[in-house]
Design a protein around this motif. Structure first.
Motif, short mmCIF file in Angstrom:
data_model
loop_
_atom_site.label_atom_id
_atom_site.label_comp_id
_atom_site.label_asym_id
_atom_site.label_seq_id
_atom_site.Cartn_x
_atom_site.Cartn_y
_atom_site.Cartn_z
N SER A 38 0.82 -1.38 0.15
CA SER A 38 -0.01 -0.09 0.08
C SER A 38 0.93 1.23 0.03
O SER A 38 0.14 2.47 -0.26
CB SER A 38 -0.89 -0.04 1.24
OG SER A 38 -0.21 0.03 2.50
N SER A 39 2.02 1.29 0.29
CA SER A 39 3.01 2.15 0.38
C SER A 39 2.88 3.06 -0.97
O SER A 39 3.02 4.46 -0.56
CB SER A 39 4.26 2.22 1.00
OG SER A 39 5.06 1.06 0.11
N ASP A 40 2.81 2.58 -1.92
CA ASP A 40 2.88 3.26 -3.43
C ASP A 40 1.69 4.33 -3.53
O ASP A 40 1.90 5.53 -3.97
CB ASP A 40 2.95 2.42 -4.55
CG ASP A 40 4.42 1.91 -4.80
OD1 ASP A 40 5.30 2.56 -4.45
OD2 ASP A 40 4.34 0.99 -5.65
N GLU A 41 0.60 3.97 -3.07
CA GLU A 41 -0.46 4.98 -3.06
C GLU A 41 -0.22 6.13 -2.14
O GLU A 41 -0.46 7.17 -2.41
CB GLU A 41 -1.84 3.89 -2.40
CG GLU A 41 -2.97 4.70 -2.55
CD GLU A 41 -4.31 3.93 -1.94
OE1 GLU A 41 -5.28 4.58 -1.96
OE2 GLU A 41 -4.09 2.90 -1.62
N ARG A 58 2.66 7.28 -1.05
CA ARG A 58 3.62 7.87 -1.86
C ARG A 58 3.12 8.86 -3.04
O ARG A 58 3.42 10.15 -3.03
CB ARG A 58 4.60 7.26 -2.53
CG ARG A 58 5.78 7.92 -3.15
CD ARG A 58 6.50 6.99 -3.99
NE ARG A 58 5.85 5.98 -4.84
CZ ARG A 58 5.20 6.46 -6.00
NH1 ARG A 58 5.38 7.76 -6.59
NH2 ARG A 58 4.67 5.42 -6.81
N SER A 59 2.21 8.29 -3.64
CA SER A 59 1.54 9.16 -4.75
C SER A 59 0.71 10.27 -4.19
O SER A 59 0.94 11.58 -4.86
CB SER A 59 0.87 8.10 -5.56
OG SER A 59 1.36 7.18 -6.45
N SER A 115 8.81 0.05 4.34
CA SER A 115 8.47 0.71 2.97
C SER A 115 7.65 1.77 3.30
O SER A 115 7.81 3.09 2.67
CB SER A 115 7.67 -0.32 2.15
OG SER A 115 6.73 -0.91 2.56
N VAL A 142 8.65 5.88 2.51
CA VAL A 142 7.51 6.82 1.82
C VAL A 142 7.78 7.98 2.72
O VAL A 142 7.71 9.24 2.15
CB VAL A 142 6.26 6.12 1.48
CG1 VAL A 142 5.20 7.12 1.31
CG2 VAL A 142 6.30 4.98 0.60
#
Length: 113
Positions: free
Chosen positions: A26-29, A31-32, A58, A62
């Motif tokens: 879920s960390s990419d969400e 980060r975005s 992770s 972020v």
């Protein structure tokens, strides 16, 4: 449980309220969303972690990268509401000194001591 993010704006601050777990999946969400806010010109971004029950490396990565990105853009990024395991990992890694809102305000008010 995954991660749900809700963004509100009030008093010149954008607050991202996170609910669930911040991990590799879920960390990419997060980060975005953080990058979008800072790049869109938000100058004060707060990440409310009161409803986050878990944050792995992770997720910490972020938060640190977003903090650095905000500083380059003359913005601030702070974390509030961390408790339990999430607060413990922030304090153990020393990230509370940079990220946590209460700690950052105390440091500024006491002259950085």
């Amino acid at each position: 449980m995954g991660l749900a993010l809700h963004t509100t704006r009030q008093d010149g601050r954008a607050t991202i309220t996170a609910r669930g777990s911040i991990d590799l999946n879920s960390s990419d969400e997060l980060r975005s969303r953080l990058t979008e806010l800072v790049d869109a010109g938000e100058r004060a971004v707060v990440v409310d972690l009161a409803a986050v029950d878990f944050c792995d490396s992770s997720g910490l990565n972020v938060l640190v990268r977003a903090y650095k990105h905000a500083r380059v853009q003359n913005a601030t990024l702070t974390v509030t509401g961390a408790y339990g395991r999430v607060e413990n990992v922030l304090r153990t890694t020393g990230l509370d000194r940079f990220l946590m809102e209460d700690t950052a305000e105390e440091t500024a008010s006491d002259g950085g001591r």
